[in-house]
Structure formats: structure tokens, C-alpha cells
Write a protein that holds these residues in place. Structure first.
Motif, short mmCIF file in Angstrom:
data_model
loop_
_atom_site.label_atom_id
_atom_site.label_comp_id
_atom_site.label_asym_id
_atom_site.label_seq_id
_atom_site.Cartn_x
_atom_site.Cartn_y
_atom_site.Cartn_z
N VAL A 33 0.68 -1.03 -0.22
CA VAL A 33 0.08 -0.06 -0.11
C VAL A 33 0.91 1.11 -0.07
O VAL A 33 1.76 1.44 0.82
N GLU A 34 0.91 2.12 -1.01
CA GLU A 34 1.50 3.24 -1.30
C GLU A 34 0.98 4.30 -0.73
O GLU A 34 -0.37 4.53 -0.81
N TYR A 35 1.61 5.23 -0.31
CA TYR A 35 0.77 6.71 0.20
C TYR A 35 1.62 7.77 -0.67
O TYR A 35 2.90 7.65 -0.94
N VAL A 54 7.15 2.59 0.45
CA VAL A 54 7.54 3.73 0.50
C VAL A 54 8.17 4.23 -0.79
O VAL A 54 9.06 3.73 -1.32
N ASP A 55 7.40 5.21 -1.39
CA ASP A 55 7.79 5.80 -2.71
C ASP A 55 8.45 7.21 -2.04
O ASP A 55 8.06 7.95 -1.56
N THR A 56 9.81 7.33 -2.55
CA THR A 56 10.71 8.23 -2.03
C THR A 56 10.37 9.68 -2.29
O THR A 56 10.82 10.39 -1.64
N GLY A 57 9.33 9.76 -3.40
CA GLY A 57 9.34 11.09 -3.75
C GLY A 57 8.00 11.59 -3.31
O GLY A 57 7.40 12.62 -3.73
N HIS A 58 7.23 10.99 -2.27
CA HIS A 58 6.06 11.09 -1.90
C HIS A 58 5.74 11.75 -0.57
O HIS A 58 4.86 11.43 0.12
N HIS A 59 6.84 12.59 -0.31
CA HIS A 59 6.76 12.96 1.03
C HIS A 59 6.92 14.77 0.98
O HIS A 59 7.48 15.22 0.26
N PHE A 117 10.10 -0.47 -1.66
CA PHE A 117 10.38 0.82 -1.99
C PHE A 117 9.93 1.33 -3.54
O PHE A 117 9.91 0.19 -4.41
N HIS A 118 9.55 2.26 -4.01
CA HIS A 118 9.62 2.95 -5.09
C HIS A 118 10.52 3.96 -5.07
O HIS A 118 10.36 5.17 -4.53
N PHE A 119 11.70 3.64 -5.70
CA PHE A 119 12.81 4.57 -5.65
C PHE A 119 12.75 5.71 -6.73
O PHE A 119 12.41 5.44 -8.02
N ILE A 130 12.02 0.54 -8.82
CA ILE A 130 12.29 1.94 -9.23
C ILE A 130 10.99 2.45 -9.79
O ILE A 130 10.30 1.61 -10.35
N ASP A 131 10.61 3.51 -9.66
CA ASP A 131 9.47 4.01 -10.10
C ASP A 131 9.69 5.67 -10.70
O ASP A 131 9.76 6.49 -9.83
N GLN A 132 10.16 5.58 -11.94
CA GLN A 132 10.60 6.77 -12.26
C GLN A 132 10.02 7.04 -13.81
O GLN A 132 9.64 6.15 -14.47
#
Ligand code: PSV
Ligand code: MN
Length: 386
Positions: free
Chosen positions: A177-179, A212-217, A239-241, A281-283
Motif C-alpha cells: 500500500v503506497e501513500y 515507501v515511494d521516496t518522492g511522496h513526502h 520501495f518505489h525509488f 524503481i518508479d521513475q
């Protein structure tokens, strides 16, 4: 940890690349067509396989449904296997349909919620057919104006829908579950943060974990602390990096802040959480090449992980115990400042790979070959197919 132990750990690290990173995609302002970019799912898989061939550590590719939908899943499974990789996470798409303006699983209209849930259940079936063990869920759901909808009501709809989805999850699949704190909703987002995601996972059961998508904070968030807390509770799924400077920028991971990536990977290394963590990776690359940007991202993760493994944890623990603040910080810096390029060159040499896989891509004629075969897809057709 000595070099051989670090090399063994590095050799075991697997990083998943996203199919959507290989086609023409961009920002909401413009998509610049790239010569040779993949035009359909078959070519996106070919590109993921090439990244695996050049890096030796990307044996799986994530799919986004319906962007990657095909009529014959078993043919796609064969295509993937023939290229020496496998299917990774299946991402349902709950934001790309005209009906989702007010949400998907949280939509006020039960028929839209049903449509969203049926799509997720279809993805569980696709995952089963392709041997994937992860359903990776991101909702764009939220509201843009105070009073637009009932916040508690939306949360209840979300939990009810996810419970139905969870009940259909086979034993071998995890629901990640991604936020994301905002966008496309600007007033409230239904899963805005790791705490909400964790609460939802707790309600569902052990096969649900946080992504944890690192771009979502928001700016300045201490992501490694979130990682540490989720790990402590067995709730970190993966992760989604990517990297961000301002918002959800989807830039090359480690390009803005390699020290942050190091700190995140160090929490993983310290907890020895690699086996249960999905490194994905999610880019989306817009002004840079698709494939070499993906390879650079993979290399940046390996670099950060190598440095994380070099942290002298026992010395750090004793300095921490003495209350030596700067001394403790310097133990971390010592690892971060180590030049790990020779170590990574050894890792790659042992796998018969070029020391610099980006250079190998650039010298190998792959882009030229793709440009000859694929031409430059018009962005219209890329949109249709993506
Ligand atoms: C949303 O911003 C996100 O991070 C989700 O993971 C999506 O599935 C992905 O990007 C691609 O749009
Ligand atoms: Mn993501």
C-alpha cells in the motif's frame, strides 16, 4: 564487514525496473518523444531485459494495468521468460479512467467503487497467471476542497474495499500500500502518509505492507526514520525509488540527494531486511534517455547500498553508547565517503559485466539499433499505448 562479505551481499541485491519508465512519458506539460523509446509492452520488456543484461541485478519488471494489458498473458509470460527476466509487481491503475474524477475505492458512488475493486481483483488474477507475488496499490483518491466529501466516510469506504480485495489475495501474494501526501488531490488525500497506510495494513493482515515511494513526502521528511519504524513493526513491504527536489519529481534516484539514499539503505542493511523488501524503481524520464537513466538509477542504488554495508556498526554502537554525537556521525560519514567504485567494478567483473553499465549501453549500439527498428513514436500513439 570485509570486502568479500560486502560483495556477497551486493551480489544478492535485486532491483526491479518499471515498464512505464521505458516508453515516452513525461510531465503534465509536455512529453518529448525519444528516438528508439519502447512503443508497447513487448518492447518495454525487451528494454527491461537489456537493463538486466548490462547490470546483472534487475531480473524483474513491474507492470501497470491497463497500460501493459495484452490479450494473451501466457504469450507475455513466455516473452518475459525467453528474455531471462520475470514479472514483478502488478500495479492496478486507479487513476486513468474518466470515472475516477472523485476517487476510485473512495468514490461516493458505489458503482465506481465496484469498478475499481473489480479492476484490482482482475490484477490479482493477472498476477497469479504471471507468477507475480506483489500487488502494488496507489490511489490518486482525495478531495480538492474542504467539505467536498466526508473524510471519515471516505476512509470507511477505502477500508471496506481493501478488505474485500485482501480476502481474495492468494497466499503467495502481498498487497503493498503506497501513500502520497498530495497530488492530484490538493485538499485531502485518502492515503496521505505512512501512518495511514500502516493503519490500513494493520486492519487487513500480514500480507499487507507499506510501500515507501521516496518522492511522496513533504520537503524535509526523514524517510529513513519512517523506514526504521516500519521495519520495527514488520510493516515495510518495499520501495518505489526515485528522487525529488520539489514535489513528486520522479528523477533519477540518488541524483539530488545521494546521502539520503545512503541513509535509507543503511536502515535496510542494519535490519538485514533485504530478503523481505521489494526494491523497485518508479521513475519517468523526460529530457534524459530512458534506458541509460534507468541503468544510472540502478547503479546509484548499488553505490548507496555498498556504502551502507561498509558502516562499522559495532564501532558506531559503542560511540553512540558513549554519547559522542560527532564521533557517531563521523562513523557514518566514513562509510559514505568511501569510494566504492573499485568494489562495484569487482562485483561486475565477477559477473562478466562492464565496470560502468551506462558506458556499456552507450558504446554498445543499443540506442542506435532501437532507433533504427522503432523510429520515434509519436507521443499520441505513446499515450494510447502507455
Ligand atoms: C504515483 O505518483 C506513482 O508513484 C504510483 O506508484 C503510480 O503507480 C506510479 O507513480 C506511476 O504513475
Ligand atoms: Mn510510486
Amino acid at each position: 564487514m570485509n570486502d568479500d562479505a560486502v560483495l556477497a551481499k551486493l551480489a544478492a541485491l535485486e532491483i526491479e525496473t518499471p515498464s512505464w519508465g521505458y516508453g515516452n512519458s513525461g510531465t503534465r506539460f509536455h512529453v518529448y518523444p525519444w528516438p528508439g523509446a519502447a512503443r508497447n509492452v513487448w518492447e518495454r520488456i525487451d528494454d527491461a531485459a537489456l537493463v538486466h543484461r548490462l547490470t546483472g541485478c534487475c531480473p524483474s519488471v513491474a507492470l501497470h494495468i491497463p497500460w501493459d494489458r495484452v490479450d494473451d498473458w501466457s504469450a507475455l509470460g513466455d516473452h518475459v521468460r525467453e528474455r531471462g527476466i520475470r514479472i514483478g509487481a502488478i500495479n492496478p491503475n486507479l487513476f486513468g479512467d474518466d470515472t475516477y474524477g472523485l476517487g476510485s475505492l473512495c468514490h461516493p458512488d458505489p458503482s465506481v467503487r465496484r469498478q475499481a475493486l473489480d479492476h484490482c481483483l482482475e490484477c490479482v488474477e493477472i498476477a497469479r497467471e504471471l507468477g507475480s507475488t506483489i500487488i502494488s496499490l496507489w490511489l490518486a483518491d482525495g478531495t480538492s476542497y474542504a467539505g467536498q466529501d466526508d473524510l471519515r466516510g471516505r476512509h470507511a469506504r477505502l477500508v471496506a474495499g481493501l478488505k474485500e480485495l485482501y480476502a481474495e489475495l492468494p497466499q503467495e501474494q502481498r498487497l503493498l500500500v503506497e501513500y502520497k501526501f498530495f497530488e492530484p488531490a490538493f485538499y485531502s488525500t485518502d492515503i496521505p502518509d505512512w501512518g495511514t497506510a500502516a493503519l490500513i495494513c494493520r486492519r487487513l493482515g500480514p500480507q499487507a505492507q507499506v510501500l515507501v515511494d521516496t518522492g511522496h513526502h513533504p520537503q524535509g521528511t526523514n524517510i529513513e526514520q519512517i523506514v526504521a519504524v516500519l521495519l520495527a513493526d514488520g510493516l515495510l513491504g518495499g520501495f518505489h525509488f526515485n528522487n525529488r527536489k520539489y514535489a513528486d519529481d520522479d528523477l533519477i534516484v540518488g541524483s539530488v540527494d545521494p546521502f539520503e539514499l545512503f541513509r535509507i539503505m543503511r536502515e535496510i542493511a542494519l535490519a538485514q531486511a533485504e530478503p523481505s523488501t521489494a526494491f523497485m524503481i518508479d521513475q519517468s524520464h523526460n529530457i534524459e534517455g530512458k534506458i541509460d537513466a534507468m541503468i544510472q538509477s540502478v547503479m546509484n542504488i548499488q553505490t548507496a547500498y555498498a556504502k551502507a554495508l561498509l558502516v562499522d556498526e559495532s564501532r558506531l554502537a559503542s560511540v553512540q553508547e558513549q554519547g559522542d554525537v560527532l564521533g557517531a556521525h563521523r562513523v557514518l560519514l566514513e562509510a559514505f565517503e568511501t569510494d566504492v567504485r573499485p568494489l562495484l567494478a569487482r562485483l561486475r567483473a565477477e559477473k562478466g559485466l562492464h565496470a560502468d553499465p551506462v558506458q556499456a549501453f552507450r558504446d554498445g549500439g543499443y540506442l542506435e539499433q532501437r532507433t533504427r527498428e522503432r523510429g520515434t513514436a509519436s507521443v499520441e500513439s505513446a499515450y494510447e499505448k502507455l
